[in-house]
Design a protein around this motif. Structure first.
Motif, mmCIF file in Angstrom:
data_model
loop_
_atom_site.group_PDB
_atom_site.id
_atom_site.type_symbol
_atom_site.label_atom_id
_atom_site.label_comp_id
_atom_site.label_asym_id
_atom_site.label_seq_id
_atom_site.Cartn_x
_atom_site.Cartn_y
_atom_site.Cartn_z
ATOM 1 N N ILE A 74 0.834 -1.204 0.000
ATOM 2 C CA ILE A 74 0.000 0.000 0.000
ATOM 3 C C ILE A 74 0.862 1.244 0.000
ATOM 4 O O ILE A 74 0.536 2.233 -0.660
ATOM 5 N N ALA A 75 1.969 1.209 0.707
ATOM 6 C CA ALA A 75 2.872 2.362 0.722
ATOM 7 C C ALA A 75 3.443 2.629 -0.662
ATOM 8 O O ALA A 75 3.653 3.781 -1.040
ATOM 9 N N MET A 76 3.657 1.566 -1.435
ATOM 10 C CA MET A 76 4.227 1.744 -2.759
ATOM 11 C C MET A 76 3.285 2.484 -3.695
ATOM 12 O O MET A 76 3.724 3.194 -4.589
ATOM 13 N N ILE A 77 1.991 2.351 -3.479
ATOM 14 C CA ILE A 77 1.021 3.077 -4.310
ATOM 15 C C ILE A 77 1.241 4.577 -4.183
ATOM 16 O O ILE A 77 1.273 5.305 -5.169
ATOM 17 N N ALA A 78 1.436 5.042 -2.961
ATOM 18 C CA ALA A 78 1.674 6.467 -2.748
ATOM 19 C C ALA A 78 3.071 6.875 -3.195
ATOM 20 O O ALA A 78 3.279 8.016 -3.607
ATOM 21 N N MET A 79 4.009 5.946 -3.134
ATOM 22 C CA MET A 79 5.385 6.282 -3.470
ATOM 23 C C MET A 79 5.609 6.435 -4.967
ATOM 24 O O MET A 79 6.484 7.179 -5.384
ATOM 25 N N VAL A 80 4.843 5.742 -5.794
ATOM 26 C CA VAL A 80 5.074 5.801 -7.234
ATOM 27 C C VAL A 80 3.951 6.508 -7.978
ATOM 28 O O VAL A 80 4.035 6.685 -9.179
ATOM 29 N N THR B 32 8.169 10.970 -4.393
ATOM 30 C CA THR B 32 7.685 9.914 -5.286
ATOM 31 C C THR B 32 8.862 9.432 -6.127
ATOM 32 O O THR B 32 9.830 10.150 -6.334
ATOM 33 N N TYR B 33 8.756 8.206 -6.595
ATOM 34 C CA TYR B 33 9.859 7.583 -7.314
ATOM 35 C C TYR B 33 9.378 7.101 -8.670
ATOM 36 O O TYR B 33 8.242 6.696 -8.829
ATOM 37 N N ASN B 34 10.258 7.116 -9.636
ATOM 38 C CA ASN B 34 9.949 6.676 -10.994
ATOM 39 C C ASN B 34 10.334 5.213 -11.164
ATOM 40 O O ASN B 34 11.227 4.874 -11.928
ATOM 41 N N TRP B 35 9.655 4.347 -10.434
ATOM 42 C CA TRP B 35 9.910 2.919 -10.530
ATOM 43 C C TRP B 35 8.953 2.312 -11.527
ATOM 44 O O TRP B 35 7.749 2.513 -11.455
ATOM 45 N N ASP B 36 9.491 1.540 -12.466
ATOM 46 C CA ASP B 36 8.622 0.848 -13.401
ATOM 47 C C ASP B 36 8.005 -0.370 -12.711
ATOM 48 O O ASP B 36 8.302 -0.676 -11.555
ATOM 49 N N GLU B 37 7.136 -1.067 -13.426
ATOM 50 C CA GLU B 37 6.410 -2.184 -12.831
ATOM 51 C C GLU B 37 7.344 -3.328 -12.413
ATOM 52 O O GLU B 37 7.150 -3.949 -11.367
ATOM 53 N N MET B 38 8.380 -3.571 -13.189
ATOM 54 C CA MET B 38 9.334 -4.627 -12.857
ATOM 55 C C MET B 38 10.084 -4.308 -11.564
ATOM 56 O O MET B 38 10.306 -5.192 -10.734
ATOM 57 N N THR B 39 10.469 -3.072 -11.396
ATOM 58 C CA THR B 39 11.162 -2.663 -10.169
ATOM 59 C C THR B 39 10.238 -2.801 -8.972
ATOM 60 O O THR B 39 10.658 -3.286 -7.911
ATOM 61 N N GLN B 40 8.981 -2.414 -9.115
ATOM 62 C CA GLN B 40 8.018 -2.548 -8.021
ATOM 63 C C GLN B 40 7.831 -4.008 -7.642
ATOM 64 O O GLN B 40 7.794 -4.355 -6.450
ATOM 65 N N GLN B 41 7.741 -4.881 -8.636
ATOM 66 C CA GLN B 41 7.589 -6.306 -8.354
ATOM 67 C C GLN B 41 8.825 -6.867 -7.666
ATOM 68 O O GLN B 41 8.720 -7.697 -6.756
ATOM 69 N N SER B 42 9.990 -6.405 -8.066
ATOM 70 C CA SER B 42 11.226 -6.865 -7.436
ATOM 71 C C SER B 42 11.306 -6.429 -5.976
ATOM 72 O O SER B 42 11.730 -7.207 -5.114
ATOM 73 N N ILE B 43 10.883 -5.209 -5.694
ATOM 74 C CA ILE B 43 10.899 -4.703 -4.326
ATOM 75 C C ILE B 43 9.942 -5.506 -3.457
ATOM 76 O O ILE B 43 10.273 -5.887 -2.327
ATOM 77 N N LEU B 44 8.762 -5.782 -3.972
ATOM 78 C CA LEU B 44 7.776 -6.525 -3.193
ATOM 79 C C LEU B 44 8.173 -7.990 -2.995
ATOM 80 O O LEU B 44 7.949 -8.569 -1.936
ATOM 81 N N SER B 45 8.770 -8.612 -3.999
ATOM 82 C CA SER B 45 9.123 -10.026 -3.876
ATOM 83 C C SER B 45 10.422 -10.237 -3.112
ATOM 84 O O SER B 45 10.680 -11.350 -2.645
#
Length: 107
Positions: free
Chosen positions: A3-9, A31-44
């Motif tokens: 949920i925090a990532m939603i606000a961060m990106v 806010t950060y310019n993370w693409d979807e792959m980066t977000q998935q990597s952070i979460l996993s």
């Protein structure tokens, strides 16, 4: 973190508020310019670290005692969580490393 990532990106639109400041509160949140792959990597990354340590953690609990292991886990977890905002500001790869370590100390 999900949920925090939603606000961060999330890309925020520039809105005008009736505040005397030049910047509103939402504009001051980084806010950060993370693409979807980066977000998935952070979460996993947390779960990658989490799968590594249950057996060694159980062995340590049996060998040195559960209270000591729990105390060490809580200390390490607190320090790693405190580093998350700084790591996110520096580099996404550093944040991924912090998240792997965060998962690894979850015995």
């Amino acid at each position: 973190m999900s949920i925090a990532m939603i606000a961060m990106v999330r890309h925020r639109e520039n809105t005008t508020n009736n505040i005397n400041d030049d910047q509103s509160y939402e504009d001051s949140i980084p806010t950060y310019n993370w693409d979807e792959m980066t977000q998935q990597s952070i979460l996993s990354a947390f779960y990658i670290g989490y799968t590594i340590t249950p057996i060694p953690g159980g062995w340590c609990s049996g060998y040195i005692g559960g209270k000591k292991v729990l105390g060490l886990v809580l200390l390490c977890e607190s320090l790693l969580i405190a580093l998350v905002p700084f790591a996110a500001g520096i580099n996404a790869n550093l944040l991924i490393i912090i998240r792997v370590l965060d998962g690894a100390v979850q015995v």
